[in-house]
Design an enzyme around this catalytic site. Structure first.
Site, PDB file in Angstrom:
ATOM      1  N   ASP A  67      60.822 101.620  24.141  1.00 50.50           N
ATOM      2  CA  ASP A  67      62.143 101.365  24.735  1.00 50.50           C
ATOM      3  C   ASP A  67      63.246 102.185  24.070  1.00 50.50           C
ATOM      4  OD1 ASP A  67      61.894  99.928  22.355  1.00 50.50           O
ATOM      5  OD2 ASP A  67      61.967  97.972  23.312  1.00 50.50           O
ATOM      6  N   ASN A 136      62.508  85.083  20.998  1.00 48.85           N
ATOM      7  CA  ASN A 136      62.373  84.402  22.295  1.00 48.85           C
ATOM      8  C   ASN A 136      61.069  84.812  22.998  1.00 48.85           C
ATOM      9  OD1 ASN A 136      62.880  87.000  23.112  1.00 48.85           O
ATOM     10  ND2 ASN A 136      64.789  86.561  24.192  1.00 48.85           N
ATOM     11  N   HIS A 138      60.015  87.919  23.503  1.00 52.80           N
ATOM     12  CA  HIS A 138      60.028  89.182  24.251  1.00 52.80           C
ATOM     13  C   HIS A 138      59.127  90.239  23.612  1.00 52.80           C
ATOM     14  CE1 HIS A 138      63.803  90.780  21.942  1.00 52.80           C
ATOM     15  NE2 HIS A 138      62.735  91.335  21.439  1.00 52.80           N
ATOM     16  N   GLU A 143      62.474  90.461  28.595  1.00 51.50           N
ATOM     17  CA  GLU A 143      63.029  89.178  28.178  1.00 51.50           C
ATOM     18  C   GLU A 143      62.375  88.035  28.965  1.00 51.50           C
ATOM     19  OE1 GLU A 143      64.900  89.119  25.703  1.00 51.50           O
ATOM     20  OE2 GLU A 143      66.177  90.889  25.624  1.00 51.50           O
TER      21      GLU A 143
HETATM   22  C1  F6R Z   1      61.289  97.339  19.531  1.00 52.17           C
HETATM   23  C2  F6R Z   1      61.074  96.317  20.542  1.00 52.17           C
HETATM   24  C3  F6R Z   1      61.351  94.871  20.303  1.00 52.17           C
HETATM   25  C4  F6R Z   1      61.026  94.402  18.886  1.00 52.17           C
HETATM   26  C5  F6R Z   1      61.342  92.912  18.718  1.00 52.17           C
HETATM   27  C6  F6R Z   1      61.139  92.452  17.290  1.00 52.17           C
HETATM   28  O1  F6R Z   1      60.961  98.621  20.025  1.00 52.17           O
HETATM   29  O2  F6R Z   1      60.694  96.657  21.606  1.00 52.17           O
HETATM   30  O3  F6R Z   1      60.638  94.100  21.233  1.00 52.17           O
HETATM   31  O4  F6R Z   1      59.680  94.640  18.619  1.00 52.17           O
HETATM   32  O5  F6R Z   1      62.652  92.655  19.097  1.00 52.17           O
HETATM   33  O6  F6R Z   1      62.090  93.087  16.483  1.00 52.17           O
HETATM   34  P1  F6R Z   1      62.047  92.994  14.897  1.00 52.17           P
HETATM   35  O7  F6R Z   1      60.790  93.668  14.471  1.00 52.17           O
HETATM   36  O8  F6R Z   1      63.265  93.725  14.443  1.00 52.17           O
HETATM   37  O9  F6R Z   1      62.048  91.542  14.558  1.00 52.17           O
END
Ligand code: F6R
Length: 242
Positions: A67, A136, A138, A143
């Site tokens: 992303d 959450n 995701h 989401e």
């Molecule tokens: C990152 C991504 C997100 C993260 C998720 C966890 O490229 O796509 O889905 O993997 O938000 O983030 P952290 O590792 O910062 O807790």
């Protein structure tokens, strides 16, 4: 699904890096799906260490990231392209032409998402996708409520994600409101998936994703339907799993 229970973040990072390095050794021209965020930083550090020792060669590896924030490019240190260069690509011998991320600077969302899906397809699909998980549930920027069948698309970020990501920005107001993300179907097409989760604040999401019902309300729960998933988590993230 295989679960690796690590004592702490360091052990988790080593295990995840071990699975990725095995993939690179078995197939030197593999396609790695990569993630940003706090979770994979230790994994990238470990891979860099093994690369520096001469144990790993990324010269034929291709990468596709999950992303990117819409509107941000490499000149912004909050962009995911910047993150990837800073934390990984600039320290290994991956070729610049083999690095792929959604282009946050392309204002035409439909064209950019279609282009990105074509890139993944032209590489022959993803051999191993590395994922983190949001509090959450995701994955990528998919989401709660995201349809499982979606490919790369443009999303409006939820308040909880803006809240979670504001630590990287001057304030919550500076967090972009949209992102380009691989969809759940794009992720599910990967031949192998490694999800890493660290810390108590991920415990509920890990529990619901892997031990609750499969539902779009917990996007990561779709991974229960994938045939080769590795959950690499520390004890804190697994604290709600019996
Ligand atoms: C990152 C991504 C997100 C993260 C998720 C966890 O490229 O796509 O889905 O993997 O938000 O983030 P952290 O590792 O910062 O807790």
């Amino acid at each position: 699904m295989r679960i690796y229970r690590a004592k702490n973040y360091q052990e988790l990072s080593r295990k995840a890096a071990n699975i990725i390095s095995a993939q690179v050794i078995i197939k030197p021209n593999c396609v790695l799906g990569l993630a940003t965020g706090s979770s994979p930083i230790g994994t990238y550090k470990q891979l860099i260490e093994w690369y520096n020792k001469g144990d790993l060669d990324f010269s034929e590896v291709k990468s596709v990231n999950l992303d990117e924030y819409r509107g941000l490019g490499i000149e912004s240190d909050q962009s995911y392209v910047y993150f990837m260069h800073h934390n990984f690509f600039d320290h290994i011998n991956i070729k610049p032409e083999n690095i792929n991320l959604p282009n946050g600077k392309n204002p035409d969302a439909a064209a950019e998402c279609a282009r990105y899906e074509k890139v993944i397809e032209s590489l022959g699909g993803i051999d191993l996708q590395l994922l983190g998980i949001g509090r959450n549930g995701h994955i990528g920027f998919n989401e709660p409520g995201s349809a499982f069948e979606r490919l790369t698309h443009c999303v409006d970020l939820t308040e909880s994600t803006i809240e979670a990501n504001k630590r990287f920005f001057a304030s919550a107001d500076d967090v972009p409101r949209q992102a380009y993300t691989m969809g759940i179907q794009s992720i599910m097409h990967a031949r192998r998936i490694v999800l890493i989760a660290s810390g108590e604040d991920k415990a509920q999401a890990v529990h619901d994703a892997f031990f609750g019902p499969v539902t779009p309300e917990v996007p990561a729960s779709v991974l229960q339907l994938h045939q080769e998933v590795y959950l690499v988590a520390d004890e804190a993230a697994l604290s709600l799993v019996k």
